[in-house]
Write an enzyme that holds these catalytic residues in place. Structure first.
Site, short mmCIF file in Angstrom:
data_model
loop_
_atom_site.label_atom_id
_atom_site.label_comp_id
_atom_site.label_asym_id
_atom_site.label_seq_id
_atom_site.Cartn_x
_atom_site.Cartn_y
_atom_site.Cartn_z
N SER A 76 30.68 43.45 40.20
CA SER A 76 29.60 43.96 41.04
C SER A 76 29.88 43.71 42.51
O SER A 76 30.60 42.78 42.88
CB SER A 76 28.27 43.31 40.66
OG SER A 76 27.94 43.56 39.32
N1 SAH Z 1 28.53 40.31 36.22
C1 SAH Z 1 29.78 41.03 36.17
C2 SAH Z 1 29.55 42.52 36.25
C3 SAH Z 1 30.32 43.26 35.22
S1 SAH Z 1 29.85 44.96 34.99
C4 SAH Z 1 30.73 40.54 37.24
O1 SAH Z 1 30.28 39.78 38.11
O2 SAH Z 1 31.92 40.84 37.20
C5 SAH Z 1 28.79 44.84 33.56
C6 SAH Z 1 29.39 44.29 32.31
O3 SAH Z 1 28.41 44.45 31.28
C7 SAH Z 1 30.65 45.00 31.79
O4 SAH Z 1 31.69 44.05 31.67
C8 SAH Z 1 30.23 45.54 30.42
O5 SAH Z 1 31.26 45.50 29.44
C9 SAH Z 1 29.09 44.61 30.05
N2 SAH Z 1 28.15 45.09 29.05
C10 SAH Z 1 27.66 46.35 28.86
N3 SAH Z 1 26.82 46.37 27.81
C11 SAH Z 1 26.78 45.10 27.31
C12 SAH Z 1 26.10 44.46 26.22
N4 SAH Z 1 25.27 45.13 25.41
N5 SAH Z 1 26.30 43.14 26.02
C13 SAH Z 1 27.14 42.43 26.82
N6 SAH Z 1 27.81 42.97 27.85
C14 SAH Z 1 27.63 44.29 28.10
#
Ligand code: SAH
Length: 194
Positions: A32
């Site tokens: 993000s």
């Molecule tokens: N907080 C992260 C942002 C990653 S983007 C950072 O700081 O890097 C959002 C993430 O949510 C992705 O890695 C995606 O695979 C995950 N995601 C999507 N649906 C999900 C679910 N049902 N359970 C767990 N993770 C999920």
């Protein structure tokens, strides 16, 4: 400033780690934007004694930021490779109060509930009911919700006993939350292209 963001992005993108934008981390996912992580962390109104559920570990960057503001962070990711690399990275950086779990985060983590704060880094079609059930009294949920999988409003839900207060914090754009209480998993292209 305590978190070395360059450690959370791919090696070839490290020079861009301190720009205020999202960056790709593989598997069709992104780390993000720093502003977004800050806005969500602020909206959570954390206390040092709080226990936090972080849904969508990704790189682990948001979990690392939250680990400086709360007592304990449980972070859950659905993509095994991302969960494994984030877990190793957080251990290497000495963030011992973050625990990474593999699974569908739309179900929450009932074994570790209740949580004082629940933060979701991916856009949902509606508020997953398990989060309400796993939220302590006075607890906050910060989650992007939208009727399409790519554009959302960020919401804060606050529990006051049996009443849940809802606030719209404005427009944001996240990757979709995929799972039982999220969007259906009908796009497997990230598996084929990686
Ligand atoms: N907080 C992260 C942002 C990653 S983007 C950072 O700081 O890097 C959002 C993430 O949510 C992705 O890695 C995606 O695979 C995950 N995601 C999507 N649906 C999900 C679910 N049902 N359970 C767990 N993770 C999920």
């Amino acid at each position: 400033m305590q978190i070395p963001r360059e450690e959370f992005v791919p090696t070839d993108l490290q020079e861009q780690a301190f720009q205020d934008g999202p960056l790709p981390i593989g598997f069709g996912q992104t780390i993000s934007q720093p502003y977004t992580v800050a806005a969500m962390a602020e909206a959570l109104r954390l206390s040092p004694s709080d226990r936090v559920l972080d849904v969508g570990t990704g790189s682990g960057y948001a979990a690392a930021v939250l680990s400086c503001l709360a007592a304990e962070v449980h972070s859950i990711e659905r993509i095994p490779e991302l969960a494994e690399s984030a877990s190793q990275r957080l251990r290497r950086l000495g963030m011992d109060n973050v625990h990474v779990h593999l699974g569908d985060g739309t179900a929450g983590l009932p074994a570790y509930a209740p949580f004082d704060a629940i933060v979701v880094a991916a856009g949902a079609p509606e508020l997953p009911q398990p989060y309400v059930e796993q939220l302590a009294d006075g607890g906050r949920i910060v989650i992007p919700i939208g009727s399409t999988s790519t554009s959302q409003s960020l919401y804060r839900f606050t529990r006051h006993g049996d009443h849940i207060q809802s606030e719209d914090l404005g427009p944001f754009s996240f990757v979709p939350l995929i799972g039982k209480h999220g969007w259906p998993d009908d796009d497997l292209s990230w598996r084929q292209t990686e």
